[in-house]
Design a protein around this motif. Structure first.
Motif, PDB file in Angstrom:
ATOM      1  N   LEU A 120       0.815  -1.221   0.000  1.00 48.32           N
ATOM      2  CA  LEU A 120       0.000   0.000   0.000  1.00 48.32           C
ATOM      3  C   LEU A 120       0.845   1.267   0.000  1.00 48.32           C
ATOM      4  O   LEU A 120       0.462   2.281  -0.587  1.00 48.32           O
ATOM      5  CB  LEU A 120      -0.934  -0.001   1.216  1.00 48.32           C
ATOM      6  CG  LEU A 120      -1.833   1.224   1.424  1.00 48.32           C
ATOM      7  CD1 LEU A 120      -2.759   1.431   0.221  1.00 48.32           C
ATOM      8  CD2 LEU A 120      -2.649   1.082   2.704  1.00 48.32           C
TER       9      LEU A 120
ATOM     10  N   LEU B  46       1.390   3.582  -2.966  1.00 50.26           N
ATOM     11  CA  LEU B  46       0.156   4.176  -3.477  1.00 50.26           C
ATOM     12  C   LEU B  46      -0.239   5.431  -2.717  1.00 50.26           C
ATOM     13  O   LEU B  46      -1.025   6.244  -3.222  1.00 50.26           O
ATOM     14  CB  LEU B  46      -0.998   3.161  -3.394  1.00 50.26           C
ATOM     15  CG  LEU B  46      -0.794   1.816  -4.075  1.00 50.26           C
ATOM     16  CD1 LEU B  46      -2.022   0.939  -3.871  1.00 50.26           C
ATOM     17  CD2 LEU B  46      -0.510   2.000  -5.556  1.00 50.26           C
TER      18      LEU B  46
ATOM     19  N   HIS C   2       2.280  11.564  -3.922  1.00 50.83           N
ATOM     20  CA  HIS C   2       0.868  11.861  -4.114  1.00 50.83           C
ATOM     21  C   HIS C   2       0.458  12.994  -3.180  1.00 50.83           C
ATOM     22  O   HIS C   2       0.589  12.876  -1.976  1.00 50.83           O
ATOM     23  CB  HIS C   2       0.008  10.634  -3.809  1.00 50.83           C
ATOM     24  CG  HIS C   2       0.438   9.405  -4.561  1.00 50.83           C
ATOM     25  ND1 HIS C   2       0.101   9.177  -5.861  1.00 50.83           N
ATOM     26  CD2 HIS C   2       1.189   8.338  -4.180  1.00 50.83           C
ATOM     27  CE1 HIS C   2       0.617   8.030  -6.259  1.00 50.83           C
ATOM     28  NE2 HIS C   2       1.291   7.505  -5.251  1.00 50.83           N
TER      29      HIS C   2
ATOM     30  N   THR D 283      -4.443  10.373  -4.339  1.00 50.21           N
ATOM     31  CA  THR D 283      -4.742   9.599  -5.544  1.00 50.21           C
ATOM     32  C   THR D 283      -4.482   8.122  -5.264  1.00 50.21           C
ATOM     33  O   THR D 283      -3.478   7.558  -5.672  1.00 50.21           O
ATOM     34  CB  THR D 283      -3.868  10.073  -6.716  1.00 50.21           C
ATOM     35  OG1 THR D 283      -2.498  10.039  -6.306  1.00 50.21           O
ATOM     36  CG2 THR D 283      -4.214  11.482  -7.129  1.00 50.21           C
ATOM     37  N   VAL D 284      -5.405   7.484  -4.547  1.00 51.19           N
ATOM     38  CA  VAL D 284      -5.225   6.101  -4.114  1.00 51.19           C
ATOM     39  C   VAL D 284      -6.299   5.224  -4.746  1.00 51.19           C
ATOM     40  O   VAL D 284      -7.484   5.456  -4.531  1.00 51.19           O
ATOM     41  CB  VAL D 284      -5.316   5.992  -2.580  1.00 51.19           C
ATOM     42  CG1 VAL D 284      -5.053   4.563  -2.135  1.00 51.19           C
ATOM     43  CG2 VAL D 284      -4.343   6.952  -1.923  1.00 51.19           C
TER      44      VAL D 284
ATOM     45  N   HIS E  92      -8.291  -0.651  -2.671  1.00 53.02           N
ATOM     46  CA  HIS E  92      -7.400  -1.741  -2.305  1.00 53.02           C
ATOM     47  C   HIS E  92      -8.042  -2.532  -1.172  1.00 53.02           C
ATOM     48  O   HIS E  92      -8.973  -2.047  -0.519  1.00 53.02           O
ATOM     49  CB  HIS E  92      -6.028  -1.209  -1.883  1.00 53.02           C
ATOM     50  CG  HIS E  92      -6.125  -0.164  -0.821  1.00 53.02           C
ATOM     51  ND1 HIS E  92      -6.368   1.160  -1.100  1.00 53.02           N
ATOM     52  CD2 HIS E  92      -6.042  -0.248   0.526  1.00 53.02           C
ATOM     53  CE1 HIS E  92      -6.430   1.851   0.029  1.00 53.02           C
ATOM     54  NE2 HIS E  92      -6.233   1.013   1.025  1.00 53.02           N
TER      55      HIS E  92
ATOM     56  N   GLU F 191      -3.476  -6.124  -0.555  1.00 53.85           N
ATOM     57  CA  GLU F 191      -2.509  -5.053  -0.263  1.00 53.85           C
ATOM     58  C   GLU F 191      -2.307  -4.857   1.236  1.00 53.85           C
ATOM     59  O   GLU F 191      -1.299  -4.279   1.665  1.00 53.85           O
ATOM     60  CB  GLU F 191      -2.984  -3.731  -0.877  1.00 53.85           C
ATOM     61  CG  GLU F 191      -2.977  -3.690  -2.397  1.00 53.85           C
ATOM     62  CD  GLU F 191      -4.201  -4.340  -3.009  1.00 53.85           C
ATOM     63  OE1 GLU F 191      -4.247  -4.465  -4.249  1.00 53.85           O
ATOM     64  OE2 GLU F 191      -5.135  -4.733  -2.255  1.00 53.85           O
TER      65      GLU F 191
ATOM     66  N   GLU G 141      -9.127   8.904  -9.708  1.00 50.26           N
ATOM     67  CA  GLU G 141      -7.817   8.880  -9.048  1.00 50.26           C
ATOM     68  C   GLU G 141      -7.738   9.744  -7.805  1.00 50.26           C
ATOM     69  O   GLU G 141      -7.026   9.428  -6.886  1.00 50.26           O
ATOM     70  CB  GLU G 141      -6.727   9.283 -10.048  1.00 50.26           C
ATOM     71  CG  GLU G 141      -6.493   8.210 -11.091  1.00 50.26           C
ATOM     72  CD  GLU G 141      -5.055   8.160 -11.526  1.00 50.26           C
ATOM     73  OE1 GLU G 141      -4.329   9.132 -11.254  1.00 50.26           O
ATOM     74  OE2 GLU G 141      -4.657   7.168 -12.133  1.00 50.26           O
TER      75      GLU G 141
END
Length: 467
Positions: free
Chosen positions: A334, A337, A343, A347-348, A351, A355, A409
């Motif tokens: 994770l 991400l 980020h 923007t994840v 999941h 993950e 996103e």
């Protein structure tokens, strides 16, 4: 069926994500037992109960929880309304905790102190996956023990605030001062007398800091002698305003717009490139020695609010085989991400169990704690996490790996939330001749790329007028 499979699943933390996990377990026919160290469900939310969240009710209610509540005759709040922390607890979490299939497993005032495998220490591998988990916890002044088949850690990070030091450590004198608060203190409510007409230093550049600064400005209108110093660790305010304006949740973007307006009006004393070196307190003031803008600064204030984020606690997990990214302190799959170095706006992608897994089978960290030191988290993302995790625990591996939450996103740019801020540029190509509402948007448009999605400049100005 093995003896272990008949045991309940432990959930640590009775916040929104923890109780959503309980609801998912109930729907799967698995008994949940929820350990909450506070005296109420949602105890951490009540500590910031005066703060209104940025996402409307539609994003704050788990689907399984809704189904259980509606059977009980519960009526959901207005899906487009923005609740505060107290309302989330009173109007959602408390009714959910009273559903019979959840209520019988909720233990309030129960602090988990350690978790292990029954009869096995961390170094022992043989028979490990088949052994039950054993939780040690304090309740009613006594140490108790519970055996469970799996553990979902939804304990959050609220009780682990980051210190003031730019190196991640408390600055000398920080821990000794009673005039330093962390998070989002209720400066216009129960703690008003401490801040009205006083000088306050706010340290931080996230939305907690913006919330606190704006609340102090509200207090300033009633008590004009209230002075606000806002310290940002980065040089300049572009990143702060980009984070405030370049945001797909309109209410969160509006917060940034209000901060910009206050700066333009000179109602905030801004300190950029701020690095505290020491804190000294006497009976009247807190004296801060720092550098700001490349110069030494000595500042005497009445209060300091440190809003520099939070970090997870792992001490009670010492006997479990967990794997944590060394920088972000999130599960390794994770971490990349959500890395704030990469980020800036959350923007994840959705999941779940895959993950969030650890070398310790059937142990998962979910919710805000799963994000480690990363600052961006949406409650709805936590609900998707526990949907997947509970499916995995139940043996439904296909459902665990199926994505049931489809978000763009940014996680929110197509939300369709009612607001004065338009989201018209979200996700589509932009022309450089169009108005840009923030620095990041302007840069994107100059390169004929998609803009930040925060709407036109005219729309943004309308929000400022309302504020």
């Amino acid at each position: 069926m093995s003896v272990r499979s008949e045991l309940p699943v432990a959930i640590i933390g009775a916040g929104p994500v923890g109780l959503a996990a309980a609801a998912r377990l109930v729907e799967r026919g698995i008994e949940p037992v929820v350990f909450e160290k506070g005296g109420s469900v949602g105890a951490s939310l009540l500590e910031w109960g005066h703060v209104r969240v940025f996402s409307p009710w539609r994003y704050n209610i788990d689907d399984a929880a809704r189904r259980l509540l509606e059977v009980e005759g519960w009526k959901a709040p207005d899906p487009d309304a923005l609740p505060n922390g107290k309302e989330i607890v009173e109007d959602y979490l408390v009714p959910l905790s009273r559903v019979a299939s959840i209520r019988r497993g909720v233990r309030l005032g129960a602090t988990v102190t350690a978790i292990s495998r029954k009869g096995l220490d961390k170094a022992t591998s043989r028979g490990r996956d088949a052994a039950a988990f054993v939780l040690r916890y304090f309740e009613d002044g006594a140490e108790r023990e519970a055996a469970v088949r799996a553990v979902i850690d939804a304990s959050g990070t609220w009780n682990q605030p980051n210190p003031m030091g730019v190196d991640g450590l408390p600055v000398p004198g920080e821990r000794q001062s009673a005039r330093i608060s962390y998070g989002i203190p209720d400066v216009t409510g129960i703690r008003r007398d401490e801040f009205a007409g006083k000088r306050t230093l706010v340290v931080g550049s996230g939305h907690s800091a913006i919330n606190t600064a704006l609340a102090l400005m509200e207090l300033q209108q009633i008590a004009p002698r209230t002075e606000i110093f806002w310290a940002l660790r980065q040089d300049g305010v572009d990143r702060l305003l980009g984070g405030g304006l370049n945001d797909q949740l309109p209410e969160r973007g509006a917060l940034g717009l209000a901060a910009k307006k206050a700066m333009d009006e000179g109602r905030l004393n801004m300190l950029t490139g701020f690095a505290a070196r020491a804190v000294e307190a006497d009976e009247e003031h807190v004296r801060v020695l720092a550098t700001a803008g490349g110069r030494e600064v000595r500042l005497a204030v009445d209060n300091i609010v440190v809003a520099t984020g939070f970090r997870p606690a792992f001490d009670f997990l010492r006997e479990l085989r967990i794997e944590i990214d060394p920088a972000i302190e999130a599960p390794p799959a994770l971490a990349p991400l959500i890395d704030p170095n990469l980020h800036s706006c959350g923007t994840v992608p959705p999941h779940g169990a895959e993950e969030l897994s650890h070398p310790e089978k059937d142990f998962y960290i979910v919710g805000m704690k799963s994000y480690g030191r990363a600052p961006t988290f949406l409650m709805k993302t936590g609900y998707e996490q526990v949907r997947s995790v509970v499916a995995e625990i139940a043996g439904d591996h296909e459902a665990a790996r199926r994505v049931e939450l489809v978000l763009p996103e940014t996680g929110v740019c197509s939300a369709g939330i009612k607001s004065a801020v338009s989201s018209s540029c979200c996700g589509g190509p932009s022309n450089a001749r169009e108005d840009a509402c923030c620095v990041a948007d302007a840069v994107a448009k100059e390169e004929s790329k998609a803009g930040c999605g925060c709407g036109s400049k005219a729309s943004a100005e309308k929000v400022v007028e309302k504020l």
